[in-house]
Design an enzyme around this catalytic site. Structure first.
Site, short mmCIF file in Angstrom:
data_model
loop_
_atom_site.label_atom_id
_atom_site.label_comp_id
_atom_site.label_asym_id
_atom_site.label_seq_id
_atom_site.Cartn_x
_atom_site.Cartn_y
_atom_site.Cartn_z
N GLU A 1 0.81 -1.22 0.00
CA GLU A 1 0.00 0.00 0.00
C GLU A 1 0.85 1.27 0.00
OE1 GLU A 1 -2.86 -0.01 3.17
OE2 GLU A 1 -3.79 -1.88 2.52
N GLU B 1 -5.60 -8.54 0.73
CA GLU B 1 -6.25 -8.09 1.97
C GLU B 1 -7.73 -7.81 1.69
OE1 GLU B 1 -4.53 -4.89 4.22
OE2 GLU B 1 -2.47 -5.60 3.88
O1 IFM Z 1 -4.08 -3.30 9.12
C1 IFM Z 1 -4.04 -2.71 7.86
C2 IFM Z 1 -2.90 -3.30 7.05
O2 IFM Z 1 -1.68 -3.15 7.69
C3 IFM Z 1 -2.81 -2.62 5.70
N1 IFM Z 1 -4.09 -2.61 5.05
C4 IFM Z 1 -5.24 -2.18 5.79
C5 IFM Z 1 -5.32 -2.94 7.10
C6 IFM Z 1 -6.56 -2.51 7.90
O3 IFM Z 1 -6.52 -1.15 8.17
#
Ligand code: IFM
Length: 498
Positions: A224, A405
């Site tokens: 990210e 994710e």
């Molecule tokens: O916990 C985070 C992760 O580290 C990166 N993506 C979003 C998740 C939730 O906020």
């Protein structure tokens, strides 16, 4: 910087996360009480309208292809703890979390879920879930305490043991090289504002590839980049806590450059590992049908998505974003000949992280359309998963995709009978998996899906207040307790679908 951009920067909801605590050494198979709770749940916490007859139950019509990678994800700083062990150096998150007022309740990742010491138990949990893929990150300051020089063998050995343990259990490792824990020593030298840090990252990646490359089939470069840019440098909610738009987009360029250099380092190191970027993508929709909203949405999408996708996959930054930043911006001035060729070095796959859509007004602000989770920035809209996956395939071609994710925080509590009933998470995952399935049916080459997160963990500026895990962590005891969603996900995996 344009007025629209300025307004957007001010109004943009902060992306930050959570983690929390508690649970038992009992594995999934051993938690009979939790299994019993599968029969009857209270879904009242999930306030979206729904047909009460539509209980998500695995074994229905939505089959995923054989070999589909059912996974879960974590990151180093959020779960490992052991902040001072085996030669680990300080990271920017150590500094940030120890700065009063930065993280809720003053929480830090010093202990987190103590995964560094409990990884064998966690590996066994993964096996009991039936995971085929585990996405984790490697802590740069464990491998190079100061971000440069010879690697720390003890740090590498930890990841070697973890990776070997995954293979022994038939779980494919997916390793992220950078999930925000920049060595503090590099921050002291300018952090991602310094172009040199991109080269330092490539050197670090090279050490990791040479030590672990024979055992890791899939690598992700930078988790990210947008969150580092926006939360770390625009809003200041994340380390290093800056609020400087000019710096932010220079950081974006250097993160993209670091990504490309790491891809090249893997190719140079040889082996057959695959590699790609990990982008959190937000489908952007106009808040109304006005031409102004359409126009503002286009630019918003440029900052949220195309800045990263276009540069990595087409070798160009989006013209509208560059024009909005302006020729005198630090980012535009920081782009050198050849950088885009490095950034767009061909990758093997793209990792997509989907949490929320964004609705953009004609003024460049945002509005809410859907109920949010406990994370107020997260609107729950499963169709956004379909939209973003199909959009990436449509706009960038049939490159393999992985969802690395997807998840939400729910108000999980440990009941007296030892169970954790997170019905809202089951509904959420069911609906998002169904949307991913629909995208696959429409031609998206999606090869795996990772729930965020395997364990409750340190949710950055939210500390341990939000719980994102399939598995509850009782922080005082570090017991692991599979939540109801863990049992559900195990059954989905066993059935090969929903
Ligand atoms: O916990 C985070 C992760 O580290 C990166 N993506 C979003 C998740 C939730 O906020």
């Amino acid at each position: 910087m344009s007025i629209l951009t300025r307004r957007r920067l001010l109004r943009r909801a902060a992306l930050s996360a959570t983690a929390t605590a508690a649970a038992t050494g009992a594995g999934l198979a051993g938690t009979a009480a939790a299994s019993a709770a599968l029969a009857g749940c209270d879904e009242s916490r999930d306030d979206r309208p729904r047909d009460p007859r539509s209980q998500p139950a695995p074994g229905g019509a939505l089959r995923f292809p054989p070999g589909f990678g059912w996974g879960a994800a974590t990151s180093a700083y959020q779960i490992e703890g052991a902040a001072k062990e085996d030669g680990r150096g300080e990271s920017v998150w150590d500094t940030f979390s120890r700065t009063p007022g930065r993280v809720r309740n003053g929480d830090t990742g010093d202990v987190a879920a103590d995964h560094y010491h409990r990884y064998v138990e966690d590996l066994d949990l993964m096996r009991e879930l039936g995971l085929g893929s585990y996405r984790f990150s490697i802590s740069w300051p464990r491998v190079q305490a100061d971000g440069t020089g010879a690697p720390n063998q003890r740090g590498l050995d930890f990841y070697r043991r973890l990776i070997d343990g995954l293979h022994e259990r038939g779980i494919a490792p997916m390793a992220t090289l950078f999930h925000w824990d920049l060595p503090q020593a590099l921050q002291d030298r300018g952090g991602w504002e310094s172009r040199d840090v991109a080269q330092r990252f490539a050197d670090y990646a090279d050490h990791v590839f040479r030590a672990l490359g024979d055992r890791v089939p899939v690598w992700l470069t930078i988790n990210e980049p947008k969150t580092v840019v926006q939360n770390g440098y625009l809003h200041g909610h994340h380390a290093p806590g800056h609020r400087d738009p000019q710096a932010a987009y220079l950081v974006a360029h250097h993160l993209q450059l670091a990504h490309g250099l790491a891809v090249r380092a893997l190719r140079a190191a040889g082996g057959d590992g695959r590699i790609g970027p990990a982008f959190n993508l937000h489908p952007c929709y106009p808040a109304d049908s006005s031409p102004g909203a359409a126009e503002a949405t286009r630019l918003y999408d440029g900052y949220e998505n195309r800045l990263y996708l276009d540069s990595a996959l087409t070798g160009r930054y989006p013209e509208d974003v560059l024009a909005d930043l302006g020729p005198d911006s630090r980012m535009v001035r920081g782009i050198r000949d050849g950088d885009l060729a490095v950034i767009s070095t061909p990758v093997d796959l793209v990792a997509v992280q989907y949490y929320t859509p964004i609705y953009v007004t004609a003024e460049g602000g945002t509005v809410r359309r859907w109920p949010t989770s406990e994370a107020e920035w997260q609107q729950i809209h499963p169709d956004g998963m379909y939209d973003i996956l199909t959009r990436v395939t449509r706009d960038y071609g049939p490159i393999p995709l992985t969802v690395t994710e997807n998840g939400l925080p729910t108000p999980d509590t440990l009941a007296d009978d030892g169970t954790v009933d997170d019905a809202g998470r089951i509904r959420f995952l069911h609906d998002h998996l169904a949307a991913a399935h629909r995208a696959m049916a429409d031609g998206v080459p999606l090869e795996s899906f990772h729930v965020w997160s395997l364990l409750d963990n340190f949710e950055w500026a939210e500390g341990y207040d939000q719980r994102w895990g399939l598995v509850y962590v009782d922080y005082p005891t570090q017991r692991r307790i599979p939540k109801r969603s863990a049992h559900w996900y195990r059954d989905v995996i066993a059935a090969g679908g929903l």
